[in-house]
Every structure is written in C-alpha cells, then in structure tokens.
Design a protein around this motif. Structure first.
Motif, short mmCIF file in Angstrom:
data_model
loop_
_atom_site.label_atom_id
_atom_site.label_comp_id
_atom_site.label_asym_id
_atom_site.label_seq_id
_atom_site.Cartn_x
_atom_site.Cartn_y
_atom_site.Cartn_z
N CYS A 52 41.80 45.45 113.82
CA CYS A 52 43.21 45.24 113.45
C CYS A 52 44.18 45.84 114.45
CB CYS A 52 43.48 45.84 112.07
SG CYS A 52 42.45 45.13 110.78
N GLY A 53 43.65 46.54 115.43
CA GLY A 53 44.54 47.17 116.40
C GLY A 53 45.30 48.36 115.85
N LEU A 54 44.71 49.03 114.87
CA LEU A 54 45.31 50.27 114.37
C LEU A 54 44.71 51.41 115.19
CD1 LEU A 54 47.08 51.82 112.37
CD2 LEU A 54 45.21 51.76 110.72
N GLY A 280 52.60 52.59 107.88
CA GLY A 280 51.44 53.07 107.13
C GLY A 280 50.79 51.88 106.46
N THR A 281 49.50 52.01 106.13
CA THR A 281 48.80 50.86 105.54
C THR A 281 48.51 51.03 104.05
OG1 THR A 281 46.52 51.62 105.86
CG2 THR A 281 47.60 50.55 107.74
N ASP A 282 48.35 52.26 103.59
CA ASP A 282 47.82 52.57 102.25
C ASP A 282 46.36 52.16 102.12
OD1 ASP A 282 47.96 53.83 99.83
OD2 ASP A 282 49.30 52.39 98.87
N TYR A 283 45.63 52.23 103.24
CA TYR A 283 44.19 52.00 103.22
C TYR A 283 43.52 53.02 102.32
CZ TYR A 283 39.46 51.30 105.03
OH TYR A 283 38.11 51.03 105.17
N PRO A 284 42.54 52.63 101.53
CA PRO A 284 41.89 51.33 101.43
C PRO A 284 42.44 50.47 100.29
CG PRO A 284 40.60 52.91 100.22
CD PRO A 284 41.83 53.64 100.72
N PHE A 285 43.60 50.83 99.78
CA PHE A 285 44.13 50.07 98.64
C PHE A 285 44.85 48.81 99.08
CE2 PHE A 285 43.65 54.51 97.46
CZ PHE A 285 42.75 54.37 96.42
N GLU A 286 45.23 48.76 100.33
CA GLU A 286 45.70 47.51 100.94
C GLU A 286 44.82 47.28 102.16
OE1 GLU A 286 48.13 45.69 99.69
OE2 GLU A 286 49.14 47.10 98.35
N THR A 287 44.76 46.06 102.64
CA THR A 287 43.93 45.83 103.81
C THR A 287 44.72 46.18 105.07
OG1 THR A 287 44.59 43.54 104.16
CG2 THR A 287 42.77 43.93 102.62
N THR A 290 46.43 43.02 106.73
CA THR A 290 47.70 42.58 106.16
C THR A 290 48.84 43.42 106.71
OG1 THR A 290 46.55 41.92 104.14
CG2 THR A 290 48.93 42.18 103.98
N ALA A 291 48.60 44.73 106.79
CA ALA A 291 49.66 45.65 107.22
C ALA A 291 49.97 45.50 108.71
CB ALA A 291 49.27 47.08 106.89
N THR A 292 48.92 45.42 109.53
CA THR A 292 49.19 45.33 110.97
C THR A 292 49.77 43.96 111.34
OG1 THR A 292 46.85 44.77 111.38
CG2 THR A 292 47.50 47.08 111.65
N ARG A 296 53.38 43.34 113.19
CA ARG A 296 53.49 42.57 114.44
C ARG A 296 54.43 41.38 114.31
NH1 ARG A 296 47.92 43.65 114.80
NH2 ARG A 296 47.49 45.20 116.42
N THR A 297 54.56 40.83 113.10
CA THR A 297 55.32 39.59 112.93
C THR A 297 56.67 39.79 112.23
OG1 THR A 297 54.21 39.15 110.82
CG2 THR A 297 53.21 38.21 112.79
#
Ligand code: MN
Length: 320
Positions: A52-54, A280-287, A290-292, A296-297
């Motif tokens: 994901c490029g994180l 922030g992503t809130d991993y692992p509760f969000e993928t 989706t966040a990255t 980017r968009t």
C-alpha cells in the motif's frame, strides 16, 4: 510520496484480555480477523505496508489497553513491559515503525514517569490514551502531572476512543449504536472538550492533543461552540483564550484515521488548516489500502497532501 500513519494498532498476547469488553461490538468474523492482525507486527503487517505504500506506522496498543486494569501497580508494570516490547519492535525496523507509549494513568505520577521514560529512553513519540481510566478523564486534577510532562517533552497525547465508563440513557434499546460507529466519537469529542473547559490548555498552553477519526466531529462545530459559549452561563469557568475554537485551532491536531471521505477532510482543512491534519489508517479495523488510496486521490493540493502524508508527522513527532 512518503506516507506515515499515526493510528496503527497492535496488541500482545498478554494484553489481549483487556479487549474482551469490546469484542461484542463487532461481527464475530470481523473481530477474529482484526484480532489476528493486531497480534502480527512484522509478517502480514509489513507486507501490507509495502503493498500500500505505507512507509511508517506509528504503533499504539489497541484500545482499551492497560487502562482497563483496575490495580495501579499492575498497570505501571504492564505499561513498562509493553512499552519495552514496542521499543524492541521499532529497534528491529527503525525505518518502518515509530510508537506511542501506553501510560498507567491509574497512577498519575507513575504515568508521568513512564511518559518521560518512553520518550527519553525508549525513543517513543508521545503516548496514546484510550478514553477514560476507570472513569477518570484527562482533565482530572491528578493528571496535570502527565500534561506537564507532555508539554515539557513537547510530545502529543493521542486521545483514542474506548467503551464509555457508562451508557447514556439515549442509547436505551439501541445497543447497535454503542461503539466506533457512533457513541465512541461522541464520547471522545466530549472528553476533548473537557480538556478545554477543564483548563488543561490554559495550564499548559503548548500541550498538544491528537484526535483520530477526522477530529471526532469537532472541526465542524467551531463556530457553534463559540456562538453558544457567548450565550451560555459559564458557571464559573474562565477561558484564557476566551473562545473554545481558539484551543481547537491551537492545541488540537487530528488524523484522518477511519474517515476516508473527501467532504470531511476538506471541512477539517478549512476549519483547522492543513498544518494540523495528519494521516492515519486505524489498522486493522480499516484496510490500509482504502486509507492510502484515499490519501493519494483526495481532491487537495500536492502541497497539502505532502503535509498530511508525512510533513506534519515529521514535524510534530520529530521523525527525521
Ligand atoms: Mn483506532
């Protein structure tokens, strides 16, 4: 573009039990999946970050963490153990991980000492606090020692949700709204406002508060807070900065965790400015993906995107 995520959770086998009270909120399959990912630090997690490029995760112990412990001495010992563990993980992957410490807030002086040790000896970037600690909030007078230390070290405290100390009557017959979908955000926003009206930022004007989930709704109510504060009976409360919004613009930093939607991002940028918004992503509760992809968009300038993706984190957390 370098990407640093600030709400990236993990758990250790010893501390899984503290999350039991949260389990019933989730669908069983989703909980099992998240639990597996929380325990993994270097296998699936690093591979997914690569995909994901994180670039960097700022790791934090999953909610409620050791704040669910009722014995202060046990909390002090467990905080030290998990912070040492976290520092060890970071030492093995110093270019991929940073961390927020866990604090034994059951023992305020012990928590201030653990914050100091976490930052000075372990190299952690601040601490993440999961809501109340046995019903005590961060504006409690006994916890001024923790804010004093955070300000002196110039590190943020990240206020993250957890189950409330009690359940508001308005949720009667509607347990489906209790949890991260709704009640946690309302609780956490209220907790943050306690810090303002409880005088924390008047006592420590350079203290830094991080909130996830696009600021738990607070960026959207600045004008109304000021307008109604001008109308309300202040009940003896004096704000040195006079308007509640002044604190939210000055002391508050927010992350995009768990909110992958342009409208609230743009609203938060207009309300707080892009210098106070971090990824922030809130991993692992969000993928992570989706966040990255959202970052980017998102329809924002490349200068703002770089600030949110990594520049603000590098500055706030002093990441080289
Ligand atoms: Mn979270």
């Amino acid at each position: 573009m370098k990407i640093i995520g600030l709400e990236e959770h993990f758990v250790t086998p010893d501390l899984v039990g503290y999350g039991a009270s949260t389990e019933s909120i989730a669908q069983p399959q989703a909980w099992a999946e998240a639990s597996r990912r929380l325990l993994d630090l270097t296998e699936e997690r690093l591979a997914t970050m690569d995909e994901c490029g994180l670039d960097v995760q700022v790791l934090s112990l999953n909610s409620p963490g050791i704040q669910a412990e009722t014995d202060p001495a046990a909390a002090v010992a467990k905080a030290a153990t998990v912070n040492d563990f976290l520092a060890g993980v970071i030492a093995e992957h110093p270019d991929r991980f940073c961390g927020f410490g866990a604090l034994p807030l059951q023992d305020p002086v012990g928590a201030a000492r653990e914050l100091e040790r976490s930052v000075k000896e372990l190299g952690l970037k601040g601490a993440l606090v999961n809501a109340h600690t046995n019903g005590m909030y961060l504006d409690h007078p006994s916890l001024r020692v923790v804010w004093e230390m955070a300000e002196a070290l110039d590190v943020p405290l990240y206020l993250h949700p957890a189950n409330g100390a009690d359940t508001s009557h308005v949720f009667t017959d509607h347990p489906e709204m209790i949890g991260p979908m709704w009640s946690w955000g309302a609780d956490t926003a209220t907790h943050a406002l306690r810090l303002i009206f409880g005088g924390v930022f008047d006592d420590f004007p350079n203290a830094k508060l991080l909130l996830g989930h696009m600021g738990e709704g607070l960026p959207f109510v600045l004008w109304r807070l000021d307008s109604r504060w001008g109308f309300h009976n202040h009940r003896g409360i004096e704000l040195k900065r006079e308007r509640p919004s002044e604190y939210l613009r000055h002391n508050l930093y927010i992350t995009t965790s768990g909110v992958c939607s342009p409208a609230p991002l743009l609203g938060a940028m207009l309300a707080l400015g892009s210098d106070h918004i971090l990824f922030g992503t809130d991993y692992p509760f969000e993928t992570m993906r989706t966040a990255t992809d959202f970052l980017r968009t998102a329809p924002i300038s490349e200068a703002d995107r770089a600030k949110i993706a990594h520049r603000n984190a590098e500055s706030l957390l002093r990441i080289p």
